[in-house]
Design an enzyme around this catalytic site. Structure first.
Site, PDB file in Angstrom:
ATOM      1  N   GLU A  41       0.842  -1.189   0.000  1.00 22.69           N
ATOM      2  CA  GLU A  41       0.000   0.000   0.000  1.00 22.69           C
ATOM      3  C   GLU A  41       0.882   1.246   0.000  1.00 22.69           C
ATOM      4  O   GLU A  41       1.917   1.293   0.656  1.00 22.69           O
ATOM      5  CB  GLU A  41      -0.869  -0.018   1.259  1.00 22.69           C
ATOM      6  CG  GLU A  41      -1.759   1.191   1.461  1.00 22.69           C
ATOM      7  CD  GLU A  41      -2.483   1.171   2.801  1.00 22.69           C
ATOM      8  OE1 GLU A  41      -3.554   1.781   2.909  1.00 22.69           O
ATOM      9  OE2 GLU A  41      -1.959   0.534   3.748  1.00 22.69           O
ATOM     10  N   LYS A 117      -9.600   2.291  -1.488  1.00 25.55           N
ATOM     11  CA  LYS A 117      -9.713   1.732  -0.142  1.00 25.55           C
ATOM     12  C   LYS A 117     -11.109   1.989   0.423  1.00 25.55           C
ATOM     13  O   LYS A 117     -11.660   3.089   0.283  1.00 25.55           O
ATOM     14  CB  LYS A 117      -8.645   2.363   0.758  1.00 25.55           C
ATOM     15  CG  LYS A 117      -8.465   1.686   2.106  1.00 25.55           C
ATOM     16  CD  LYS A 117      -7.244   2.280   2.817  1.00 25.55           C
ATOM     17  CE  LYS A 117      -6.953   1.590   4.138  1.00 25.55           C
ATOM     18  NZ  LYS A 117      -5.730   2.124   4.785  1.00 25.55           N
ATOM     19  N   CYS A 169      -4.997  -2.864   3.107  1.00 24.45           N
ATOM     20  CA  CYS A 169      -4.709  -2.897   4.551  1.00 24.45           C
ATOM     21  C   CYS A 169      -5.944  -3.060   5.433  1.00 24.45           C
ATOM     22  O   CYS A 169      -6.402  -4.167   5.666  1.00 24.45           O
ATOM     23  CB  CYS A 169      -3.925  -1.646   4.944  1.00 24.45           C
ATOM     24  SG  CYS A 169      -2.960  -1.860   6.463  1.00 24.45           S
TER      25      CYS A 169
END
EC number: 6.3.5.1
Length: 620
Positions: A41, A117, A169
């Site tokens: 990321e 995300k 993540c």
């Protein structure tokens, strides 16, 4: 299908360096016959950049590097993390909308739009919602379900279409959210889950991650890729360690392959090949914990010093455990040739600690000198004590300055830090560091511009008992830290009342106060909580302290409450010192600095606390 997972050292704020490394890894993967390569990321800009994300020129530069990476993907699929910009829309702060995104390219072109995300962490060091727009907010804006914005990315490999479930993540750590991105992707027939992470090291995090992964794919077994970076990222108040530990998981959640800690490394697997052995998850133990702690601190110090023109460090070496641990860590990280230790005795420093400091320096082979401070301290006291202020309003009123014993102790500490350490470091072209531990930092048992100073606070996230434990770990093979340092009481040696040869030391009961401070800082407990647990007999269990220690230190409720209120006051009124402290290497569940966002509000006792206090102190 051959997949490479590139665990690179991401240098925050240096997209030029990071992209050079990314392109190099793509070329190596192509030569090795890999068909897919995955990066972490925010592999291009770094992640913990603070309000640098508001620098329009910088973020545009980072996004433009995608073209360089894309051009390098002939014959291979590359997946990497970077910032995505939408200059047609604005975020709530009025700036160009930014996304924390994953990009997928193959044969010189982008395969899909950026994968945005979904889950935005806003706890501890994370502040994603301050800077980035989430896919679930896009769904809310469009008045559509979040599922519509979470889709697999299709790529063609060996003439077969593969559906990649790409997440970033926090999207994997969805227990406390209303959306489960992995579940959504698997419901849409993702063939594999790929998690791009920039995940700092925390205590036993990787064990927890293995458990989470197994749970996420339990009902829909697929391979899962976890790509994390190594390095450090420094937000100005905390230095966060990135351990890597990138992992490829079998569909049953067991480990197929894992990268080493704190090492740039590319791991390669063929996920369609069942011959890959299963790697056992690392065992958990106190010994493993302290090994990870030691390795993390040494790594963090080394990486922190890397950008400095010189690796030289000046440090005060008193002959106590804090400075002994700090100098040992610095030596392991930077080499004995770069460490300049200075013993700075006053008339209160015993020959015992002076000898211990010298012996430690000899054991480590570092540079060492002794610079006594008593003459300078006496001169400063003489200058200040008895000085007279005259009121300049015509009244000619006079006020005499009188130094207390505490004032005189602080003068010693400031003379060591602001005068000698700072002066020597400047002369050597070095930096200097301080030796404060977390317990002292919490309770303000440190002198501003004396102990609270320097470029780095290497052990300021360690409680005193952890300092001793790590010191014993350093001595595991041979005596590096002299045994004398473990035998004498912990003492600042700033007055006759802290004479170690007479068994006198700091006014802190470390076996208990370490636990109390941890309760304040990491468990976020108020005195109301502490007193309630004390009253119902569960305090020892809650704060993880031996009941016998509590009983030894506090014979009755009055003694316990007096100590609790005193320590709470110290904790709350000394925030101003912590605000001015240098960066702290974060190794606990909550470190002072940006990790724990404190406000200078003074102290307060709740009404429930005061009521419970009255009940406990009421005469029987």
């Amino acid at each position: 299908m051959k997949i490479a997972v590139a665990q690179i050292d991401v240098v925050a704020g240096r997209p030029d360096l990071n992209v050079k490394k990314i392109i190099h890894e793509i070329e190596k993967a192509r030569q090795a016959g890999d068909q897919v390569i995955v990066f972490p990321e925010m592999a291009v800009p770094g992640y913990l950049l603070g309000d640098e994300w508001e620098n329009g020129a910088f973020v545009a530069d980072c996004q433009a590097y995608n073209l360089d990476i894309c051009a390098a993907t002939t014959g291979i699929v590359a997946i990497w993390g970077n910032i995505a910009l939408d200059d047609t829309r604005r975020s709530e702060d009025g700036r160009i909308r930014k996304y924390n995104a994953a990009f997928v390219a193959q044969n010189g072109r982008m395969v899909s739009t950026p994968v945005i995300k979904t889950l935005m962490p806003k706890y501890r060091e994370f502040d994603d919602e301050r800077h980035f727009y989430a896919s679930r907010k896009l769904a809310q804006d469009a008045e559509k379900p979040a599922n519509d914005f979470i889709n697999p990315v299709e790529v063609t490999i060996n003439e077969k279409v593969l559906r990649l479930g790409i997440i970033l993540c926090e999207d994997m750590w969805s227990d406390d959210y209303t959306i489960n991105p992995i579940e959504i992707l698997l419901a849409k027939d993702a063939d594999i889950i790929i998690n791009l992470s920039c995940s700092p090291w925390t205590w036993r995090k990787n064990l927890k991650r293995h458990s989470v992964v197994k749970d996420r794919i339990r009902h829909h077994p697929v391979h899962l890729i976890y790509a994390n970076n190594v390095g450090i990222q420094n937000n100005g108040k905390n230095i966060f360690l990135f351990d890597g530990n990138s992992t490829v998981y079998h569909p049953d959640g067991t480990i197929m392959k894992v990268a080493d800690d704190y090492t740039e490394q590319t791991i390669r697997v063929d996920i369609m090949n069942d011959k890959h052995a299963t790697v056992n998850a690392p065992t958990v133990s106190d010994q493993k914990d302290i090994e990870e702690l030691y390795n993390g601190l040494v790594y963090g110090i080394r990486k922190f010093m890397a950008p400095f023109p010189s690796r030289k460090v000046a440090i005060g070496l008193s002959g106590g455990i804090d400075s002994a641990l700090s100098v040992s860590l610095l030596t392991a990280a930077l080499g004995a040739e770069n460490i300049y230790a200075i013993n700075m005795p006053s008339r209160f420093n015993s020959q015992t600690t002076r000898n211990a400091a010298l012996q430690l320096a000899q054991n480590l082979g570092i540079h060492y000198t002794s610079i006594p401070i008593q003459h300078a301290v006496d001169h400063t006291i003489e200058q200040i004590d008895g000085a007279v202020f005259t009121r300049m309003n015509g009244s000619d009123a006079r006020e005499h300055v009188s130094l207390s014993p505490l004032n005189k102790e602080n003068i010693q500490a400031r003379d060591r830090g602001s005068r000698i350490l700072a002066g020597v470091a400047s002369a050597l072209g070095a930096v200097f560091v301080n030796n404060g531990n977390k317990t002292e930092t919490a309770l303000g048992y440190a002198t501003l511009y004396g102990d609270v100073n320097g470029a780095l606070a290497p052990i300021a996230d360690l409680y005193k008992t952890e300092v001793y434990a790590l010191g014993r770990y350093i001595n595991r093979e041979r005596e590096i830290i002299p045994q004398t340092i473990f035998d004498i009481p912990a003492s600042a040696e700033l007055s006759a009342d802290q004479n170690v040869d007479e068994g006198k030391g700091d006014p802190i009961l470390y076996p208990y106060h370490d636990k109390l401070v941890r309760a304040f800082v990491e468990f976020r407990l108020d005195p109301e909580d502490i007193l309630r647990y004390y009253h119902n007999g569960t305090l020892a269990q809650v704060i993880r302290c031996d009941q016998a220690i509590i009983d030894l230190y506090f014979k009755n409720a009055t003694a316990f409450i007096n100590d609790l209120e005193h320590k709470w006051r110290l904790y709350k009124i000394n925030i101003f010192k912590r605000i001015q402290a240098p960066p702290i290497i974060a190794v606990s569940k909550r470190a002072f600095g940006f990790d724990l966002r404190e406000s200078q509000n003074g102290f307060h006792f709740t009404r429930k606390y005061l009521k419970l206090k009255d009940e406990l102190l009421k005469p029987v």
